[in-house]
Structures are given as structure tokens and as C-alpha cells.
Design a protein around this motif. Structure first.
Motif, PDB file in Angstrom:
ATOM      1  N   HIS A   1      -9.051  -1.307   2.761  1.00  0.00           N
ATOM      2  CA  HIS A   1      -9.029  -1.500   1.319  1.00  0.00           C
ATOM      3  C   HIS A   1     -10.428  -1.844   0.819  1.00  0.00           C
ATOM      4  O   HIS A   1     -11.286  -2.276   1.593  1.00  0.00           O
ATOM      5  CB  HIS A   1      -8.079  -2.647   0.937  1.00  0.00           C
ATOM      6  CG  HIS A   1      -6.672  -2.467   1.388  1.00  0.00           C
ATOM      7  ND1 HIS A   1      -6.261  -2.694   2.675  1.00  0.00           N
ATOM      8  CD2 HIS A   1      -5.554  -2.081   0.706  1.00  0.00           C
ATOM      9  CE1 HIS A   1      -4.968  -2.457   2.785  1.00  0.00           C
ATOM     10  NE2 HIS A   1      -4.520  -2.072   1.610  1.00  0.00           N
TER      11      HIS A   1
ATOM     12  N   ASN B   1      -9.629   4.538  -3.789  1.00  0.00           N
ATOM     13  CA  ASN B   1      -9.012   3.740  -2.725  1.00  0.00           C
ATOM     14  C   ASN B   1      -8.570   2.404  -3.308  1.00  0.00           C
ATOM     15  O   ASN B   1      -9.221   1.844  -4.195  1.00  0.00           O
ATOM     16  CB  ASN B   1      -9.962   3.512  -1.554  1.00  0.00           C
ATOM     17  CG  ASN B   1      -9.218   3.005  -0.314  1.00  0.00           C
ATOM     18  OD1 ASN B   1      -7.995   3.072  -0.236  1.00  0.00           O
ATOM     19  ND2 ASN B   1      -9.960   2.494   0.647  1.00  0.00           N
ATOM     20  N   THR B   2      -7.475   1.891  -2.789  1.00  0.00           N
ATOM     21  CA  THR B   2      -6.865   0.664  -3.311  1.00  0.00           C
ATOM     22  C   THR B   2      -7.826  -0.518  -3.230  1.00  0.00           C
ATOM     23  O   THR B   2      -8.466  -0.757  -2.201  1.00  0.00           O
ATOM     24  CB  THR B   2      -5.595   0.330  -2.518  1.00  0.00           C
ATOM     25  OG1 THR B   2      -4.695   1.430  -2.623  1.00  0.00           O
ATOM     26  CG2 THR B   2      -4.925  -0.926  -3.050  1.00  0.00           C
TER      27      THR B   2
ATOM     28  N   ARG C   1       0.838  -1.207   0.000  1.00  0.00           N
ATOM     29  CA  ARG C   1       0.000   0.000   0.000  1.00  0.00           C
ATOM     30  C   ARG C   1       0.876   1.262   0.000  1.00  0.00           C
ATOM     31  O   ARG C   1       0.485   2.308  -0.518  1.00  0.00           O
ATOM     32  CB  ARG C   1      -0.909  -0.033   1.227  1.00  0.00           C
ATOM     33  CG  ARG C   1      -1.763   1.215   1.475  1.00  0.00           C
ATOM     34  CD  ARG C   1      -2.813   1.391   0.390  1.00  0.00           C
ATOM     35  NE  ARG C   1      -3.660   2.556   0.663  1.00  0.00           N
ATOM     36  CZ  ARG C   1      -4.884   2.491   1.141  1.00  0.00           C
ATOM     37  NH1 ARG C   1      -5.419   1.302   1.432  1.00  0.00           N
ATOM     38  NH2 ARG C   1      -5.589   3.577   1.345  1.00  0.00           N
TER      39      ARG C   1
ATOM     40  N   LEU D   1      -8.153  -4.474  -3.017  1.00  0.00           N
ATOM     41  CA  LEU D   1      -7.443  -5.695  -2.649  1.00  0.00           C
ATOM     42  C   LEU D   1      -8.243  -6.851  -3.225  1.00  0.00           C
ATOM     43  O   LEU D   1      -9.350  -7.150  -2.765  1.00  0.00           O
ATOM     44  CB  LEU D   1      -7.312  -5.820  -1.131  1.00  0.00           C
ATOM     45  CG  LEU D   1      -6.665  -7.100  -0.584  1.00  0.00           C
ATOM     46  CD1 LEU D   1      -5.279  -7.320  -1.169  1.00  0.00           C
ATOM     47  CD2 LEU D   1      -6.595  -7.059   0.943  1.00  0.00           C
TER      48      LEU D   1
END
Length: 882
Positions: free
Chosen positions: A127, A158-159, A93, A161
Motif C-alpha cells: 500500500h 494504488n490504495t 483491500r 493506507l
């Protein structure tokens, strides 16, 4: 399960946004507030927990309940790998790249899927977590679209996952998203690639580990945790705990004694009821295709499963199975509680003549009467045709090898008879009338195991008819004839020349057709280039040369072109060889053409950064070329590969003399000049002994300058690369040289001439920029490898050295070694619009990032500089602090 909650996702700053994920049909999205505010049916909750202990795959509900009851009793034990995996994801991240992959390798039944889901659950508030749905059939572009939509959801990046199980899809997805060039403050995607592998190579050094590994073994701490857990379960489930095989096997340290004892009684009872096929079917599926299942509705058709209470109706083996919900509503699935239980069922049943082969045939008859259930199509294909990948440790370098047949077919061959394999595959060929993989596998069985080349040829042709544009299917026909030809070598009595030429001619035609199919696939932007047709051609040429010269040594002069093809008519009368004159006449040129391709292909690229071509590959290519030409290869890529093959001093000394003579006789041209210059660069490398005086960089520049000034755009790719190497700026100063134009010419030449073959292959850095001056600043990659092994791996075996070196390169940790920092020059550049540039004086030189995903924002960076056949490359890019 009732709910009035609004699903939410986390943003990048600790907050949350409302979001409906209905449009993301390919992803199972885990919301930040999953189950919160829901009214959960206690019966459903209890069943979810019991099923998990029995051996069903975990559901998100299991994690929610475990988290809610953590103060009392957590359902899930955190394995040792949990904390390492979680830290690894969190470190990604913080990386400057847009995409990262974390790989979890796990043996079947070791708990890998549970561990992966556990980490996703615990990171769902940081995530945007999702699982790629099974059997989506979607391509990487469609998946990438939905991942990006999830990343940008609610106008708040936002990342993501993402948990997925397909290695090839992970690679494709990484390229796809990197090519979108998304500007972001956080990574777009972190992929948790959860890969099930029967064999996982031992790790030599945990400091360079590139994957998280989970095996069927427990540490002391894990044993203690599971022992305590088992005591709790016995108290809570006094009447049921003996059925919790999923948990008991883990707690029992995968004890085979426990598994055998659990299986014996059930199987013995099963055997008293003749023709009860359900247990053998489930055992066969769950051992040979882990993760597979039957639908409850399918199982209910069996006589002993017809009961209002399904599991009770499965007597006498209800203790060995578990039912659970799938991804779709009403999708109830049935499988064995554990793959190791399935394994012992298969073995025990076989002892009582309920064999693998008979069970497989019964399974095909039972489930393939009309339309095959969709969820079983891929299962049957994998069961009969999927060849396992293992690692061959016999070589110094760790090489992946593929078994000749699926594990089931190999076991039937081993424990029963080859004829049963033939029967099963014949039935599959007839049942799946359009599938090319079953006739392909049967053809392989005929030519590899039964030496029945006529039947193998017929089946290979049938496979080709079913998939006429698939080059890998076309390969089988060439392999049939190649294997037949190889078996003729040294055969007693020796077959006549016409018979050898007849077989070789068929093989060459088949491989040339495969080459055409491979070219079409590349034009359609296939994921990879199939090189088997070209390599098969060279192998056939090798075998043909060996077979004919053993028969009569006069063939050597014919095949090498010393005697014309008319000589065949004069010296071998009778007319039988006349039809092969064209084949013989074209063979030498065909070998040279394919050798020239492979010389570039193998020198400039490899399958992956950590993966080498099979050891025999390069040797076979060179051997064939030398047989037909009697020459030592002296081309640009051939010279470069001298150092990699450790054939340094004699070859290079001879070549330096050869090219010096050409120059001295004023017969020099651009190609001869570039080869002479390259030889001198190679002879200047550390550890290479040279007998002649070192040529100064300026002298070599002067030799090449007249060709550079002509600005001949038709110069080969290698010429532009060599020009860049010679004239690269030194100490901040530049030469009178067209840098931007040369990089552009090099890139365009590569794209035009080579890129379609190298798509999805790793371009090898041929040289790296060192801290020396003149020629000594150009450091061949082999010198870097030697330096690293000498300074950091003195006590390791050759195999361990190669393995560790590969892991250093693939992990990127090689750039942190002191030896690298002392030897190579770190330079400064700038990132603009997802491109890296080096500004020197008035020149703005474009540099390609080694990993496109390593940049996502504009800014000043530093990196190590290398050169591959495409152009200058930036390694280990780091953003400078503002």
C-alpha cells in the motif's frame, strides 16, 4: 543520514514507481524503499532504540533497524492484535468499496500507536502508506486532495493506507472521498483510525467486533514474549536497562508496584529542591493530555536543566523523562517516559502539597507570559476544557455520556477545592482573551457547581461575545437560565409567578438565538446540525409548566390555551405579569413547532448507525407536547415511531378507528388518507394484533391513487414515500405508477425540507422489502430487530442485546444472518456512473447506496432494498461474478 536513493512507491501489481512526495505537506509518506541505500549513523541508530525502550514514541527508523536485524533480535514484539489488524486491513483491500475504515481503540500507554505504525511499516510494499501529520489545521477537503494525489501518483493507482487519530476527521474524509466518485480497480483509501480512549467497553462477541482493541493487559503468550525480551535486553544493556521504563512497564504487566518504586526515589529527591517546577509540569501534561510534550529549549530555561548534557542536567528526575525528535528538523521534545509514571508523580507530589491546582496555575503563569507556544495552545485547552466521553452502562442500551468538566478540573474539585477550579479558569479566561471555551467552562462551573447564576450569565455572555456565530457557545447562556429555572421547582419558599416567567423568558430568548446561529451554520455547510437550542426550548417549556402549575393549578388552562392571555390580567392582578403576556401567548405554538421538527428528526435519523439519541430525549419531547396540547401525536412520523417505542396495539387500534371515521364521513384529505394507510401497514406487521379486518393492498392503493394522479408536486415528503411503498413493483410486475418521477419528487422534497438538518446523521431504514406479498412484503425495521434478537440472542440481557444488535448493523454482518436471508428479498440491479439503478419493465428506478463508498465500478449487483425518508436504499451491495 546520507542518501542517494530515489524514493519509490508500490503500484497495485507488485511493482514500484519513483515518486517525490514533497508536495504532500499534510502527510508523512512512508516510501516503499524507506532508508534503503542510506548511510545510517550508528550513534543515531543506537539512540533511537534506547529512546524507544525508555518510552519515546517509535520512529520509522526503529522499524527499519528491527527489520534489518530480525534474524538476531527484533526490537518489536508482535502483539496478539497485530495479526488480526493486518488481516482486517488486507481484507478491506479486497472489498468492492472505494473507502474503508479500520478502527484501533487503545488505552493510553497500551502500545496502540506502536502497533499501528508497525502494521503500516510491514504493509508499505503493498500500500501507499502515510500518517496524517499532527496539528495540521487542514480541513477534510485539503487532506482528501493530497490522499487522492498519493493514490494516483505516477499515473499508477494504488490504495492509500492512512494512519490518523481524529475520529471526526476520519468520518469527514470518508464522505469527502466517496463524493469524488473515483473509478478504480482497488480501494482508494483504507483509514487506520487509531483512537486513544481511557474507557473501552467490553466486547460481548468477538464475531461481530467492529474495532481492534488494545488494553493495558497482556495475554499469556504476550507475557511470555515480553519476559524473553526483557532477558535479552538485560544482557545487551546491562548498565541501562533499569531506565527502560517504557519496556519494563509492559514486561511487568503494568505493575503499579514497579511504577511506584520507580517514582518514589526521584520525587523524594525532587522535593528537596524547592520550586523545581519542571517535574510537576511534565507530570501534569503527560497524565492529563497523553502524547503532549515540552520542547527541550523550553525545559532548558529551568535552573536544574541548564547543562551541556540535557538529560544528565535533569537530575534528580532524569530517570523519569525521555527526549526525542519531532516531525520537524531540530524539534527536540521532552516528556515523561510513561503516562502511568506521570500519574503516580502527580499523586505523590500532591501528597507533599505540590498540588494539581498550584501546578496548573504555575504552568499558566510560566508559559503564558507573552505569546503562548503554539504546541501548547491546544494542550492547555484540552487540559482545562476537554470533557471525557465515557459509556453509561446503567441503561439497557449502551449510551455515551460526557463528563461535566475536563479530568484535571474534576480531579482538582475532588482532591482540593472548588475555589481552586474557579481561580484556574479565571486565569485562563484572562490569559486567552479571545478564546470562548474558557469562559464557557467557567460559566458551567458557576451554574452547575456553585449555583451562582449571575456570574454564570456574565461568563456565558463573555463567551458569546468571543464567538458570536458559534451555536454551541451560545447554548451555554440558555443552559444557565434553564438550570436556574429547574432549581426553582419545588423550592421553599415558592418563588412568585413573575420570577419564574422572568427566568424562563431569558432562557427561551437564549435558546432561540442559539437556533438562529445553528441555522446559519447549516447554511454554511457545517459538519452537523446543533439541535440543542430547540431541545433546550422544550425543556424550559416543561420546567415552566411544572413550576407554574405547582404554584397555582389555574396556570394549566392558561398555558394550554383554554383560557386566553387576558385571563392572566383578570385573575392575577397587580400588573407584574403583563410584560409576560406575549411569552405566554406564543409558548404553545412554539412547543408544537419544535415538537413537529423533533418528531421527524428522531424518527427518520439518528447520530450514527450504531449510536442512539440519549434515552431521555424522545421522552422529554413527547412529554412537553402532551402537557401543552393534551393530545396524542398522530402524525406520519409519530405513527412510525409507535413500533420503535413498543407502544403498538392500543395506540394503533385507536388511530385506525379515528382515521376510518374521518374517511367514512368523507372528510378525508391527502394527509388523513396517508395516515390511515400507514396505520394499516403498521397493523399488518408481524406480532401486531389488530381488531379490525385487514385492508387489502389494492384497496389502499385505490385510496391513494387519486392524489398520485394529480401529480401534486407540493405534497409533503412523507406522501411520496408512502406512494413508493404502496406501489413498489412486485414479482417483476409494475403498476401504472410514475416511479422515476416519484423518486425524484421524494428526493427533491427531502433535500428542500429536511436534508440540511440530517447532514452527517444516519438516515434510518423505515421499511425493508420482504419476501411476502401485499402489505406483508413491507417489513418495518423494528420487526427485523425483534426477529434477530429472538433467533440469535435469547440468552443475552437487554443491554447485551441492544449492544450486539447495534454492532451487527454497523459491521454489516446483519445481512449475512440466515434469518435475514429467509425474510428479506435480495434483488438485482446495475451500477452506472457511481449510481445504482433497478430496471423493471420500462422503468429505470434510481436506488441510493446505503454506503456511497460501497461502489466504485460499473457492473451488475445484487442488494437488499430498504426505504428511508430520502428514498429507496440499497444495502449490502455485492457485485455479481462476470
Amino acid at each position: 543520514m546520507a542518501t542517494d536513493r530515489t524514493p519509490t512507491l508500490p503500484n497495485a501489481y507488485g511493482g514500484k514507481i519513483p515518486y517525490q512526495c514533497d508536495s504532500l505537506s499534510l502527510l508523512d509518506v512512508l516510501c516503499e524503499n524507506e532508508f534503503e541505500g542510506n548511510t545510517i549513523n550508528q550513534t543515531d541508530a543506537a539512540m533511537a532504540e534506547v529512546n524507544f525502550y525508555k518510552g519515546a514514541p517509535p520512529q520509522w527508523l526503529n522499524f527499519y533497524l528491527a527489520e534489518r536485524e530480525a534474524a538476531v533480535d527484533s526490537t518489536f514484539i508482535k502483539r496478539d492484535a497485530y495479526h488480526y489488524l493486518k488481516r482486517l486491513i488486507q481484507s478491506k483491500r479486497k472489498s468492492p468499496g472505494s473507502i474503508a475504515i479500520v478502527k484501533l481503540l487503545h488505552q493510553p500507554s497500551s502500545g496502540g500507536s506502536t502497533l499501528a505504525m508497525q502494521v503500516l511499516w510491514d504493509l508499505r510494499k503493498k500500500h501507499r502508506c502515510a500518517v496524517l501529520k499532527e496539528s495540521t489545521g487542514a480541513n477534510s477537503t485539503a487532506i482528501a486532495d493530497q490522499v487522492i494525489n498519493l493514490f494516483k501518483a505516477g499515473d499508477s493507482q494504488n490504495t492509500v493506507l492512512l494512519l490518523l487519530e481524529d475520529e471526526n476527521m476520519a468520518d469527514c474524509l470518508m464522505r469527502e472521498i466517496a463524493e469524488r466518485k473515483i473509478t478504480s480497480k482497488v480501494p482508494v483509501l483504507i483509514m487506520l483510525n487509531c483512537v486513544r480512549k481511557s474507557f473501552i467497553a467490553e466486547q460481548d462477541d468477538p464475531t461481530i467486533r467492529t474495532s481492534v482493541i488494545l488494553r493495558r493487559q497482556l495475554s499469556k503468550e504476550e507475557k511470555d514474549k515480553f519476559s524473553n525480551k526483557l532477558d535479552e535486553i538485560r544482557m545487551r544493556y546491562a548498565q541501562q536497562h533499569t531506565q527502560f521504563h517504557g519496556l519494563n512497564i509492559m514486561c511487568g504487566k503494568f505493575s503499579e508496584t514497579y511504577i511506584q518504586d520507580s517514582v518514589k526515589a526521584c520525587v523524594n529527591k525532587h522535593l528537596s529542591k524547592p520550586r523545581n517546577l519542571l517535574l510537576p509540569f511534565l507530570a501534569l501534561l503527560n497524565f492529563y493530555v497523553p502524547g503532549s510534550y515540552l520542547l527541550e529549549s523550553e525545559c532548558a530555561e529551568f535552573p536544574d536543566a541548564r547543562s551541556q548534557d540535557f538529560e544528565s542536567g535533569m537530575h534528580p528526575f532524569n530517570d523519569l523523562i525521555v527526549t526525542f525528535s519531532g516531525q520537524e528538523e531540530g524539534d527536540k521534545r521532552v516528556r515523561m517516559k510513561h503516562p502511568m509514571i506521570a500519574d503516580w508523580c502527580v499523586k505523590l507530589l500532591a501528597k507533599f502539597r505540590v498540588t494539581r491546582g498550584d501546578t496548573t496555575r504555575d504552568f499558566l503563569k510560566y508559559f503564558c507570559k507573552a505569546e503562548v507556544p503554539q504546541h501548547l495552545v491546544h494542550v492547555i485547552k484540552d487540559m482545562l476544557t476537554k470533557r471525557e466521553i465515557t459509556v453509561d452502562d446503567r441503561q439497557n442500551a449502551e449510551e455515551e455520556t460526557q463528563g461535566p468538566f475536563s479530568k484535571l478540573i474534576q480531579d482538582i474539585k475532588k482532591y482540593e477545592r472548588l475555589g481552586m477550579c474557579e481561580l484556574i479558569l479565571k486565569e485562563a479566561v484572562d490569559t486567552f482573551g479571545t478564546n470562548p471555551f474558557f469562559p464557557q467552562t467557567l460559566a458551567r462551573l458557576y451554574y452547575r457547581e456553585m449555583a451562582d447564576y449571575k456570574k454564570a450569565e456574565d461568563l456565558a455572555l463573555k463567551a458569546k461575545e468571543r464567538a458570536p456565530n458559534n451555536s454551541f457557545i451560545a447554548d451555554t447562556l440558555g443552559q444557565v437560565h434553564k438550570c436556574n429555572l429547574r432549581n426553582k421547582i419545588g423550592h421553599t419558599p415558592c418563588p412568585p409567578a413573575w420570577e419564574i416567567l422572568e427566568i424562563a423568558g431569558k432562557a427561551i430568548i437564549a435558546f432561540k438565538e442559539e437556533e438562529k446561529a445553528a441555522e446559519k451554520e447549516v447554511e454554511l455547510e457545517s459538519n452537523s446540525f446543533n439541535d440543542r437550542g430547540s431541545f433546550g426550548y422544550l425543556q424550559v417549556a416543561n420546567y415552566l409548566f411544572e413550576a407554574l402549575t405547582m404554584l397555582d393549578n389555574r396556570w394549566k388552562d392558561i398555558l394550554t390555551g383554554k383560557n386566553k392571555t387576558s385571563y392572566v390580567v383578570d385573575e392575577f392582578p397587580g400588573g407584574q405579569l403583563n410584560k409576560y403576556l406575549l411569552l405566554i401567548a406564543k409558548l404553545k405554538d412554539g412547543v408544537k413547532k419544535r415538537y413537529e421538527f423533533f418528531e421527524k428528526y428522531l424518527t427518520y435519523s439518528k447520530p450514527k448507525i450504531v449510536k442512539q439519541e440519549p434515552g431521555y430525549f424522545h421522552n422529554d419531547v413527547i412529554s412537553c407536547y402532551q402537557k401543552y396540547t393534551g393530545m396524542m401525536p398522530i402524525s406520519f412520523p409519530g405513527l412510525l415511531s409507535c413500533l420503535d417505542r413498543k407502544k403498538i396495539d392500543p395506540d394503533l387500534q385507536w388511530m385506525e378507528q379515528h382515521f376510518r371515521t374521518i374517511n367514512g364521513e368523507k372528510r378525508s384529505d391527502a394527509q388523513a388518507t396517508q395516515n390511515y394507510i400507514l396505520v394499516n401497514i403498521l397493523l399488518s406487521q408481524e406480532g401486531v394484533i389488530r381488531e379490525t379486518k385487514t385492508i387489502l393492498l389494492q384497496n389502499l392503493q385505490d385510496m391513494l391513487k387519486k392524489y398520485v394522479r394529480k401529480q401534486q408536486i407540493d405534497q409533503p415528503t412523507e406522501f411520496h414515500l408512502l406512494a413508493l411503498l404502496l406501489f413498489w413493483p412486485e414479482g417483476g410486475a409494475t403498476y401504472d405508477f410514475p416511479y422515476e418521477q416519484t423518486v425524484d419528487l421524494l428526493t427533491r422534497s427531502f433535500e428542500w425540507d429536511l436534508s440540511k438538518y440530517f447532514h452527517f446523521r444516519y438516515l434510518v431504514p423505515l421499511f425493508l422489502l420482504g419476501k411476502g406479498q401485499g402489505l406483508s412484503r413491507l417489513v418495518h425495521k423494528s420487526r427485523v430487530d425483534i426477529m434477530i434478537t429472538e433467533q440469535h440472542m435469547n440468552n443475552l440481557s437487554p443491554k447485551q442485546k441492544n449492544r450486539k444488535l447495534g454492532k451487527l448493523w454497523s459491521s454489516g454482518k446483519i445481512w449475512e444472518l440466515e434469518a435475514i436471508k429467509k425474510c428479506l428479498l435480495r434483488i438485482r440491479g446495475v451500477v452506472k456512473q457511481h449510481e445504482v439503478f433497478l430496471n423493471v419493465a420500462d422503468n429505470r428506478i434510481k436506488i441510493f447506496p446505503d454506503q456511497m463508498a460501497s461502489i466504485r465500478n460499473p457492473g451488475h449487483v445484487s442488494f437488499y432494498l430498504g426505504f428511508n425518508i430520502r428514498g429507496p436504499v440499497a444495502f449490502n451491495i455485492k457485485y455479481e461474478a462476470k
